[in-house]
Enzyme design. Sequence first.
Site, PDB file in Angstrom:
ATOM      1  N   GLN A  80       0.892  -1.375  -0.046  1.00 41.75           N
ATOM      2  CA  GLN A  80       0.105  -0.100  -0.141  1.00 41.75           C
ATOM      3  C   GLN A  80       0.992   1.348  -0.163  1.00 41.75           C
ATOM      4  O   GLN A  80       2.287   1.318   0.469  1.00 41.75           O
ATOM      5  CB  GLN A  80      -0.919  -0.171   1.199  1.00 41.75           C
ATOM      6  CG  GLN A  80      -2.022  -0.866   1.007  1.00 41.75           C
ATOM      7  CD  GLN A  80      -3.098  -0.545   2.118  1.00 41.75           C
ATOM      8  OE1 GLN A  80      -3.291  -1.443   3.177  1.00 41.75           O
ATOM      9  NE2 GLN A  80      -3.941   0.357   1.703  1.00 41.75           N
ATOM     10  N   HIS A  81       0.109   2.542  -0.438  1.00 45.33           N
ATOM     11  CA  HIS A  81       0.584   3.679  -0.256  1.00 45.33           C
ATOM     12  C   HIS A  81       1.676   4.056  -1.117  1.00 45.33           C
ATOM     13  O   HIS A  81       2.045   5.254  -1.297  1.00 45.33           O
ATOM     14  CB  HIS A  81       1.325   3.994   1.305  1.00 45.33           C
ATOM     15  CG  HIS A  81       0.311   3.706   2.310  1.00 45.33           C
ATOM     16  ND1 HIS A  81      -0.903   3.959   2.482  1.00 45.33           N
ATOM     17  CD2 HIS A  81       0.635   2.849   3.510  1.00 45.33           C
ATOM     18  CE1 HIS A  81      -1.497   3.482   3.447  1.00 45.33           C
ATOM     19  NE2 HIS A  81      -0.688   2.712   4.228  1.00 45.33           N
ATOM     20  N   ASP A 243      -2.010  -5.032  -0.024  1.00 43.65           N
ATOM     21  CA  ASP A 243      -1.847  -6.368   0.670  1.00 43.65           C
ATOM     22  C   ASP A 243      -2.720  -6.604   1.912  1.00 43.65           C
ATOM     23  O   ASP A 243      -2.890  -7.818   2.081  1.00 43.65           O
ATOM     24  CB  ASP A 243      -0.245  -6.284   0.813  1.00 43.65           C
ATOM     25  CG  ASP A 243       0.359  -5.237   1.632  1.00 43.65           C
ATOM     26  OD1 ASP A 243      -0.586  -4.256   2.077  1.00 43.65           O
ATOM     27  OD2 ASP A 243       1.398  -5.109   2.005  1.00 43.65           O
TER      28      ASP A 243
END
Length: 494
Positions: A80-81, A243
């Site tokens: 992520q991110h 994830d």
Amino acid sequence: MYLGIDCGTQGTKALILDIHSGRVLGEGSAAHRLISGPNGRREQDPADWLLAFEQATAQALQNAGVAGSEILGIGVSGQQHGLVLLDARGEVLRPAKLWCDTESTAENAHLLDFLGGDRGSLERLGVAIAPGYTVSKLLWTRDHHPEVFGRIAHILLPHDYLNYWLTGRACAEYGDASGSGYFNVRTRSWDTELLELIDPEGGLVRALPELIESQRCVGTIRPQIAERLGLNPWALVASGGGDNMMGAIGTGNIALGVITMSLGTSGTVYAYAEQPQVSPHPQVATFCSSSGGWLPLICTMNLTNASGAIRDLLGLDVDTFDALVGESPIGAGGVLMLPFLNGERVPALPLATASLHGLTADNLTRANLCRAVVEGTTFGLRYGLDLLRDSGIRSDSIRLIGGGAKSATWRQIVADIMGAPVVCPKHTEAAALGAAIQAAWCVSHQHGEASSLAALCERCVSLDDARGAEPDELRSRAYEGVYQRYREQVRALQ
């Protein structure tokens, strides 16, 4: 047959799932390079992800003894991110800044000031943005790489980029988008005004991907990519997700009462929720799930990266490290480690450094150092679980995944510190498994069959009772005193 991909920090994992039997037939993996630098720089070249995708897929097909032509659907899980920037030709503009990159800490503070601090961010977005989130990376790019910023045509998260590579379509789904910092988790929509603050000309808003529902397919794999991967050219690519969202599906965490805890490079704790009940604790991220609900979550920045650092320092293999942890008593003979090698998100200490406390000539042993890092990282997860519990999240049982979950000693430490029973899924690569399950779900919707995600999880997710752990009341009480000492040291830093 379905292909599940998990593109993580350390590498890409692939698996082949037989949806009828619920069995994983084969797996593969390939490593990624990490680009590190001063001021918390943590980046990767997306080209490495593509090569790892190809290598891991080939291994999985070979291990499964399955022809690529049998793959009906592909699901992608991504860290992520991360920020992937593309130009108008679809070319990557610069290395992707990752979730663990804290180089944009100052930019995040500037954006938080605009939002009215943590409380204002929670009220507006449903999450309190942190330095790891994507939005501060955009402001950092504008200020440090204006020539790159001016060429941005697509803003994608890592799993979005892989879907774009597979299909040629730029889109995002609600779960992964929740961690961008420019997405409203209550309304499931982009916050375009926040991006216009960074780019008043509107270029960032135009670069946003289309949002799609979690049960939808992105499209059919591109012929040239199907040929490169040796896959069915008619295979459908699912929406995929972050994830953590895929890990929830891969552990059957799609109903109330279950907690998933991941002992990976980072540590995560999350649960399913039916409504966007935003926690008053800014460190709890009330993300959307990739199963139609929400996923209240906490994430620590340091887990197996910290235990791995101690292993490397002492020159230990995994088995010797594990044995030494077991030799040391609860509380590591008085040695307490704050394992904040990458700063920390939970507790919120982005600029913190790691430290050891209580060292004496008598307790400075390899065993105590090994146990101290395991206990210190697990205390961070306990800190986060307490925040989730304070927010009304039930924790009837913990489903433990990630590399650390392979250790029976660590599993017992988790059960004792959390005061809750622990069980591991039989298949440990939960994010890749969740991606494959979600792919089957999406393909069924595409064909008008609308299979139940719950039924798919029941068939494909099974628990390994032999790798469970029950909390011991005496040990839990002993840990409580050590945990409170940890909290005191954290308060001193705060």
